[in-house]
Design a protein around this motif. Structure first.
Motif, PDB file in Angstrom:
ATOM      1  N   SER A  73       0.871  -1.371   0.076  1.00 44.23           N
ATOM      2  CA  SER A  73      -0.126  -0.145   0.053  1.00 44.23           C
ATOM      3  C   SER A  73       0.850   1.352  -0.112  1.00 44.23           C
ATOM      4  O   SER A  73       0.550   2.325  -0.744  1.00 44.23           O
ATOM      5  CB  SER A  73      -0.838   0.067   1.162  1.00 44.23           C
ATOM      6  OG  SER A  73      -1.857  -1.046   1.083  1.00 44.23           O
ATOM      7  N   GLN A  74       1.924   1.004   0.855  1.00 42.23           N
ATOM      8  CA  GLN A  74       2.752   2.245   1.002  1.00 42.23           C
ATOM      9  C   GLN A  74       3.486   2.557  -0.456  1.00 42.23           C
ATOM     10  O   GLN A  74       3.363   3.921  -0.847  1.00 42.23           O
ATOM     11  CB  GLN A  74       3.848   2.248   2.026  1.00 42.23           C
ATOM     12  CG  GLN A  74       3.321   2.121   3.356  1.00 42.23           C
ATOM     13  CD  GLN A  74       4.230   1.653   4.425  1.00 42.23           C
ATOM     14  OE1 GLN A  74       5.255   0.876   4.271  1.00 42.23           O
ATOM     15  NE2 GLN A  74       4.028   2.166   5.596  1.00 42.23           N
ATOM     16  N   ALA A  75       3.851   1.584  -0.996  1.00 47.53           N
ATOM     17  CA  ALA A  75       4.492   1.620  -2.384  1.00 47.53           C
ATOM     18  C   ALA A  75       3.723   2.052  -3.367  1.00 47.53           C
ATOM     19  O   ALA A  75       4.156   3.173  -4.128  1.00 47.53           O
ATOM     20  CB  ALA A  75       5.096   0.273  -2.671  1.00 47.53           C
ATOM     21  N   ASN A  76       2.395   1.611  -3.357  1.00 50.58           N
ATOM     22  CA  ASN A  76       1.554   1.804  -4.408  1.00 50.58           C
ATOM     23  C   ASN A  76       1.047   3.417  -4.340  1.00 50.58           C
ATOM     24  O   ASN A  76       0.785   4.177  -5.274  1.00 50.58           O
ATOM     25  CB  ASN A  76       0.237   1.126  -4.498  1.00 50.58           C
ATOM     26  CG  ASN A  76       0.765  -0.222  -5.021  1.00 50.58           C
ATOM     27  OD1 ASN A  76       1.444  -0.350  -6.036  1.00 50.58           O
ATOM     28  ND2 ASN A  76       0.025  -1.179  -4.515  1.00 50.58           N
ATOM     29  N   ALA A  77       0.877   3.854  -3.176  1.00 53.13           N
ATOM     30  CA  ALA A  77       0.353   5.311  -2.785  1.00 53.13           C
ATOM     31  C   ALA A  77       1.777   6.441  -3.242  1.00 53.13           C
ATOM     32  O   ALA A  77       1.284   7.295  -3.885  1.00 53.13           O
ATOM     33  CB  ALA A  77       0.090   5.516  -1.268  1.00 53.13           C
ATOM     34  N   LEU A  78       2.908   5.948  -3.013  1.00 54.74           N
ATOM     35  CA  LEU A  78       3.963   6.614  -3.582  1.00 54.74           C
ATOM     36  C   LEU A  78       3.998   6.745  -4.896  1.00 54.74           C
ATOM     37  O   LEU A  78       4.349   7.830  -5.444  1.00 54.74           O
ATOM     38  CB  LEU A  78       5.224   6.323  -2.817  1.00 54.74           C
ATOM     39  CG  LEU A  78       6.594   6.929  -3.120  1.00 54.74           C
ATOM     40  CD1 LEU A  78       6.317   8.367  -2.454  1.00 54.74           C
ATOM     41  CD2 LEU A  78       7.864   5.975  -2.744  1.00 54.74           C
ATOM     42  N   ALA A  79       3.819   5.656  -5.580  1.00 56.66           N
ATOM     43  CA  ALA A  79       3.770   5.499  -7.057  1.00 56.66           C
ATOM     44  C   ALA A  79       2.679   6.303  -7.712  1.00 56.66           C
ATOM     45  O   ALA A  79       2.801   7.137  -8.549  1.00 56.66           O
ATOM     46  CB  ALA A  79       3.682   4.015  -7.801  1.00 56.66           C
ATOM     47  N   ALA A  80       1.417   6.518  -6.832  1.00 54.45           N
ATOM     48  CA  ALA A  80       0.252   7.303  -7.404  1.00 54.45           C
ATOM     49  C   ALA A  80       0.578   8.878  -7.117  1.00 54.45           C
ATOM     50  O   ALA A  80      -0.453   9.370  -7.245  1.00 54.45           O
ATOM     51  CB  ALA A  80      -0.952   6.833  -6.883  1.00 54.45           C
ATOM     52  N   GLN A  81       1.492   9.168  -6.265  1.00 53.24           N
ATOM     53  CA  GLN A  81       1.705  10.471  -5.662  1.00 53.24           C
ATOM     54  C   GLN A  81       0.508  10.938  -5.035  1.00 53.24           C
ATOM     55  O   GLN A  81      -0.090  12.034  -5.231  1.00 53.24           O
ATOM     56  CB  GLN A  81       2.002  11.356  -6.932  1.00 53.24           C
ATOM     57  CG  GLN A  81       3.390  10.802  -7.621  1.00 53.24           C
ATOM     58  CD  GLN A  81       3.622  11.775  -8.821  1.00 53.24           C
ATOM     59  OE1 GLN A  81       3.198  12.719  -9.328  1.00 53.24           O
ATOM     60  NE2 GLN A  81       5.112  11.714  -9.164  1.00 53.24           N
ATOM     61  N   VAL A  82       0.100  10.168  -4.004  1.00 49.18           N
ATOM     62  CA  VAL A  82      -1.194  10.534  -3.157  1.00 49.18           C
ATOM     63  C   VAL A  82      -0.854  10.246  -1.668  1.00 49.18           C
ATOM     64  O   VAL A  82      -0.023   9.237  -1.447  1.00 49.18           O
ATOM     65  CB  VAL A  82      -2.352   9.832  -3.679  1.00 49.18           C
ATOM     66  CG1 VAL A  82      -2.832  10.070  -4.871  1.00 49.18           C
ATOM     67  CG2 VAL A  82      -2.421   8.283  -3.601  1.00 49.18           C
ATOM     68  N   GLU A  83      -1.415  10.947  -0.806  1.00 55.63           N
ATOM     69  CA  GLU A  83      -1.125  10.742   0.586  1.00 55.63           C
ATOM     70  C   GLU A  83      -2.140   9.534   1.221  1.00 55.63           C
ATOM     71  O   GLU A  83      -3.478   9.966   0.871  1.00 55.63           O
ATOM     72  CB  GLU A  83      -1.418  12.151   1.290  1.00 55.63           C
ATOM     73  CG  GLU A  83      -0.514  13.108   1.036  1.00 55.63           C
ATOM     74  CD  GLU A  83       0.863  12.739   1.791  1.00 55.63           C
ATOM     75  OE1 GLU A  83       1.032  11.982   2.792  1.00 55.63           O
ATOM     76  OE2 GLU A  83       2.135  13.020   1.244  1.00 55.63           O
ATOM     77  N   VAL A  84      -1.632   8.593   1.620  1.00 46.79           N
ATOM     78  CA  VAL A  84      -2.291   7.573   2.059  1.00 46.79           C
ATOM     79  C   VAL A  84      -1.888   7.055   3.425  1.00 46.79           C
ATOM     80  O   VAL A  84      -0.630   6.747   3.395  1.00 46.79           O
ATOM     81  CB  VAL A  84      -2.617   6.295   1.279  1.00 46.79           C
ATOM     82  CG1 VAL A  84      -3.455   5.161   2.162  1.00 46.79           C
ATOM     83  CG2 VAL A  84      -3.466   6.657   0.131  1.00 46.79           C
ATOM     84  N   GLU A  85      -2.209   7.119   4.810  1.00 49.98           N
ATOM     85  CA  GLU A  85      -1.714   6.832   5.868  1.00 49.98           C
ATOM     86  C   GLU A  85      -2.123   5.457   6.100  1.00 49.98           C
ATOM     87  O   GLU A  85      -3.068   4.892   6.005  1.00 49.98           O
ATOM     88  CB  GLU A  85      -2.394   7.530   6.900  1.00 49.98           C
ATOM     89  CG  GLU A  85      -1.492   6.975   8.446  1.00 49.98           C
ATOM     90  CD  GLU A  85      -2.080   7.802   9.525  1.00 49.98           C
ATOM     91  OE1 GLU A  85      -1.596   7.262  10.597  1.00 49.98           O
ATOM     92  OE2 GLU A  85      -3.066   8.599   9.457  1.00 49.98           O
ATOM     93  N   THR A  86      -0.931   4.436   5.975  1.00 47.83           N
ATOM     94  CA  THR A  86      -0.943   2.944   5.993  1.00 47.83           C
ATOM     95  C   THR A  86      -0.641   2.721   7.361  1.00 47.83           C
ATOM     96  O   THR A  86       0.415   2.974   7.956  1.00 47.83           O
ATOM     97  CB  THR A  86      -0.143   2.313   5.000  1.00 47.83           C
ATOM     98  OG1 THR A  86       1.298   2.648   4.837  1.00 47.83           O
ATOM     99  CG2 THR A  86      -0.735   2.669   3.634  1.00 47.83           C
TER     100      THR A  86
END
Length: 225
Positions: A73-86
């Motif tokens: 999840s962390q890697a995918n959020a970083l790739a999508a350039q969005v903020e997600v607290e995992t």
């Protein structure tokens, strides 16, 4: 959406499939996450959480009990350039926080026969991601019973499940908890490897007719007035 183009899968993590995309589509059509605080329970790869962020949520939290899923999840959020607290946490730990405006969940919901063991469906995702227990309700029952406590006034729950896990039971439990619950999206899909492996047992228990090779997925929306 951009979330469809990133590397959303990882070994040991539930890969986004029809249920994930149906849930995302329901969120997009509803407009419910814009400007809201969202929590994604049983987040897996984080694809639904990322979609919520892309759709305009002000804050998104993703919970999963799998360390592999949290890293994915962390890697995918970083790739999508969005903020997600995992967070490494069970879905039930959402109850430890203030109610969220929108709760989304794609829980384990496949009814699993007593002889099914881990690794019995080698082409499928990790068993913990889809094993809903003998009736598919291992997570659904406690989740539906406590959903109202997770959702803020004026907020909503979006929950996806299979017809084989008793949609009417989910609707009744959510309504009994004080939410206004109805089906907001459906899709009929061919059996994947998991349901093919469970088909004999589902027939033996009277949940599946011999000729059936498709299941209906359902997204339930439950609003807290």
């Amino acid at each position: 959406m951009a979330v469809e183009t990133i590397a959303v899968g990882a070994e040991g993590v539930y890969r986004p499939q029809h249920d994930s995309w149906l849930l995302i589509d329901a969120l997009e059509r509803s407009g419910a996450v814009v400007g809201r605080r969202v929590v994604d329970l049983c987040a897996g790869s984080g694809v639904v959480a990322i979609a919520a962020a892309e759709l305009g949520a002000t804050a998104v939290t993703a919970l999963d009990i799998s360390p592999c899923a949290v890293r994915c999840s962390q890697a995918n959020a970083l790739a999508a350039q969005v903020e997600v607290e995992t967070r490494l946490a069970s879905w039930s730990q959402a109850l430890e926080h203030e109610p969220f405006d929108v709760v989304v969940c794609n829980p384990p919901y496949v009814p699993v026969g007593p002889d099914t063991v881990a690794g019995a469906v080698p082409a499928a995702d990790p068993m913990g991601a889809w094993d809903g227990g003998p009736d598919g309700r291992r997570v659904l029952d406690p989740l539906c019973a406590s959903a109202s406590d997770m959702v803020a006034d004026g907020g909503a729950l979006f929950l996806v499940q299979s017809e084989f896990a008793d949609v009417d039971r989910s609707l009744k439990a959510l309504r009994d908890s004080g939410l206004d619950a109805d089906i907001c999206a459906t899709q009929r899909i061919p059996f994947g490897p998991v349901l093919h492996a469970q088909a004999g047992w589902l027939r033996d228990t009277g949940r599946l007719t011999e000729a059936r090779t498709e299941e209906q997925l359902v997204v339930i929306r439950a609003d807290k007035r």
